[in-house]
Design a protein around this motif. Structure first.
Motif, PDB file in Angstrom:
ATOM      1  N   ALA A   1       0.813  -1.223   0.000  1.00 18.38           N
ATOM      2  CA  ALA A   1       0.000   0.000   0.000  1.00 18.38           C
ATOM      3  C   ALA A   1       0.843   1.269   0.000  1.00 18.38           C
ATOM      4  N   VAL A   2       2.169   1.125  -0.042  1.00 17.45           N
ATOM      5  CA  VAL A   2       3.078   2.278  -0.016  1.00 17.45           C
ATOM      6  C   VAL A   2       3.606   2.533  -1.427  1.00 17.45           C
ATOM      7  N   SER A   3       3.528   3.767  -1.858  1.00 15.06           N
ATOM      8  CA  SER A   3       4.050   4.173  -3.166  1.00 15.06           C
ATOM      9  C   SER A   3       5.577   4.179  -3.139  1.00 15.06           C
ATOM     10  N   ASP A   4       6.181   3.836  -4.270  1.00 14.26           N
ATOM     11  CA  ASP A   4       7.648   3.907  -4.357  1.00 14.26           C
ATOM     12  C   ASP A   4       8.110   5.227  -4.970  1.00 14.26           C
ATOM     13  N   GLU A   5       7.206   6.210  -4.986  1.00 10.26           N
ATOM     14  CA  GLU A   5       7.538   7.515  -5.536  1.00 10.26           C
ATOM     15  C   GLU A   5       8.536   8.276  -4.661  1.00 10.26           C
ATOM     16  N   TYR A   6       8.429   8.082  -3.352  1.00  5.82           N
ATOM     17  CA  TYR A   6       9.264   8.816  -2.407  1.00  5.82           C
ATOM     18  C   TYR A   6      10.061   7.851  -1.539  1.00  5.82           C
ATOM     19  N   ASN A   7      11.111   8.367  -0.895  1.00  7.68           N
ATOM     20  CA  ASN A   7      11.859   7.523   0.037  1.00  7.68           C
ATOM     21  C   ASN A   7      11.116   7.457   1.371  1.00  7.68           C
ATOM     22  N   LEU A   8      11.624   6.657   2.267  1.00  6.32           N
ATOM     23  CA  LEU A   8      10.952   6.395   3.539  1.00  6.32           C
ATOM     24  C   LEU A   8      10.655   7.667   4.322  1.00  6.32           C
ATOM     25  N   VAL A   9      11.632   8.498   4.546  1.00  5.70           N
ATOM     26  CA  VAL A   9      11.424   9.715   5.344  1.00  5.70           C
ATOM     27  C   VAL A   9      10.469  10.664   4.637  1.00  5.70           C
ATOM     28  N   GLU A  10      10.626  10.820   3.331  1.00  2.00           N
ATOM     29  CA  GLU A  10       9.716  11.699   2.592  1.00  2.00           C
ATOM     30  C   GLU A  10       8.275  11.208   2.700  1.00  2.00           C
ATOM     31  N   GLU A  11       8.075   9.916   2.539  1.00  3.90           N
ATOM     32  CA  GLU A  11       6.719   9.362   2.584  1.00  3.90           C
ATOM     33  C   GLU A  11       6.136   9.435   3.990  1.00  3.90           C
ATOM     34  N   LEU A  12       6.956   9.265   5.025  1.00  5.33           N
ATOM     35  CA  LEU A  12       6.464   9.454   6.393  1.00  5.33           C
ATOM     36  C   LEU A  12       5.917  10.873   6.565  1.00  5.33           C
ATOM     37  N   GLU A  13       6.619  11.840   5.997  1.00  5.26           N
ATOM     38  CA  GLU A  13       6.200  13.230   6.133  1.00  5.26           C
ATOM     39  C   GLU A  13       4.973  13.552   5.280  1.00  5.26           C
ATOM     40  N   ILE A  14       4.989  13.142   4.042  1.00  6.32           N
ATOM     41  CA  ILE A  14       3.902  13.459   3.109  1.00  6.32           C
ATOM     42  C   ILE A  14       2.607  12.755   3.498  1.00  6.32           C
ATOM     43  N   SER A  15       2.701  11.484   3.856  1.00  5.15           N
ATOM     44  CA  SER A  15       1.494  10.684   4.067  1.00  5.15           C
ATOM     45  C   SER A  15       0.643  11.181   5.230  1.00  5.15           C
ATOM     46  N   VAL A  16       1.249  11.676   6.276  1.00  7.93           N
ATOM     47  CA  VAL A  16       0.450  12.152   7.408  1.00  7.93           C
ATOM     48  C   VAL A  16      -0.335  13.403   7.022  1.00  7.93           C
ATOM     49  N   HIS A  17       0.257  14.262   6.210  1.00  6.24           N
ATOM     50  CA  HIS A  17      -0.458  15.462   5.743  1.00  6.24           C
ATOM     51  C   HIS A  17      -1.620  15.065   4.840  1.00  6.24           C
ATOM     52  N   ARG A  18      -1.390  14.074   4.003  1.00  2.00           N
ATOM     53  CA  ARG A  18      -2.430  13.568   3.113  1.00  2.00           C
ATOM     54  C   ARG A  18      -3.611  13.035   3.924  1.00  2.00           C
ATOM     55  N   LEU A  19      -3.325  12.255   4.967  1.00  3.38           N
ATOM     56  CA  LEU A  19      -4.394  11.693   5.791  1.00  3.38           C
ATOM     57  C   LEU A  19      -5.146  12.779   6.550  1.00  3.38           C
ATOM     58  N   ILE A  20      -4.434  13.701   7.143  1.00  7.00           N
ATOM     59  CA  ILE A  20      -5.089  14.766   7.915  1.00  7.00           C
ATOM     60  C   ILE A  20      -6.002  15.584   7.014  1.00  7.00           C
TER      61      ILE A  20
ATOM     62  N   LYS B   1      14.882   9.981  11.044  1.00  9.96           N
ATOM     63  CA  LYS B   1      15.933  10.829  10.467  1.00  9.96           C
ATOM     64  C   LYS B   1      17.280  10.588  11.133  1.00  9.96           C
ATOM     65  N   THR B   2      17.283  10.052  12.352  1.00 11.83           N
ATOM     66  CA  THR B   2      18.555   9.772  13.031  1.00 11.83           C
ATOM     67  C   THR B   2      19.160   8.438  12.611  1.00 11.83           C
ATOM     68  N   PHE B   3      18.386   7.593  11.970  1.00  8.06           N
ATOM     69  CA  PHE B   3      18.865   6.260  11.623  1.00  8.06           C
ATOM     70  C   PHE B   3      19.809   6.296  10.423  1.00  8.06           C
ATOM     71  N   SER B   4      20.938   5.625  10.566  1.00  6.18           N
ATOM     72  CA  SER B   4      21.874   5.446   9.445  1.00  6.18           C
ATOM     73  C   SER B   4      21.369   4.302   8.568  1.00  6.18           C
ATOM     74  N   GLU B   5      22.009   4.114   7.432  1.00  6.56           N
ATOM     75  CA  GLU B   5      21.658   2.975   6.567  1.00  6.56           C
ATOM     76  C   GLU B   5      21.828   1.662   7.327  1.00  6.56           C
TER      77      GLU B   5
END
Length: 172
Positions: A21-40, A129-133
């Motif tokens: 259910a997750v789009s591969d358009e954005y990376n993990l951090v970007e999608e965490l940020e974008i998706s919450v705004h979309r839901l709200i 955002k603090t997590f390394s690869e």
């Protein structure tokens, strides 16, 4: 890193639907940020008379589901922190129905729930955002299944997307 880089060995098969259910358009951090705004934004456009609606006996209200998303995200982020810090202690599952039963979400205002959701996501974002690869690749055991830190991040997003789809299909 994007969702299509996950290996199916990084999460239990139960979570496969959330991962898909997750789009591969954005990376993990970007999608965490974008998706919450979309839901709200989506939730703010739901008619007010729908927030206490149950589409069937015993089903959760939209407010219950929002509280469930908040609680689940806190638990998934906690698991991610433990695994990233190389804690090898197996982590227990949680009973989502019990959590909803005692959370009293329907006694709260919609704005209060959405504010808490945004704050929890901000904390999740700060953590990820603090997590390394290397941190993102760490694994642990939760609910008797292996799980990677990065898979947990995508599960948070996919779980939210799953419930938004349920809102669209069964509540509106």
């Amino acid at each position: 890193m994007k969702v299509n880089q996950l290996q199916n060995t990084e999460y239990a098969s139960f979570y496969a639907g959330y991962i898909k259910a997750v789009s591969d358009e954005y990376n993990l951090v970007e999608e965490l940020e974008i998706s919450v705004h979309r839901l709200i934004k989506f939730v703010q456009n739901i008619p007010m008379d729908k927030f206490d609606y149950r589409y069937a006996e015993g089903k959760w209200t939209i407010k219950d589901i929002l509280q469930h998303l908040i609680d689940a995200e806190r638990i998934f982020a906690y698991r991610a922190l433990r695994f990233a810090r190389k804690d090898t202690t197996p982590l227990a599952s949680f009973d989502e129905n019990t959590y909803v039963d005692v959370a009293r979400a329907n006694q709260r205002s919609l704005q209060d729930l959405l504010s808490e959701l945004a704050v929890v996501r901000q904390a999740t974002l700060s953590l990820f955002k603090t997590f390394s690869e290397e941190d993102l690749l760490q694994n642990g055991i939760a609910s008797n299944n292996p799980m990677s830190v990065r898979a947990l991040g995508f599960v948070i997003i996919g779980h939210q997307n799953h419930h938004q789809k349920i809102f669209e299909e069964r509540y509106l």
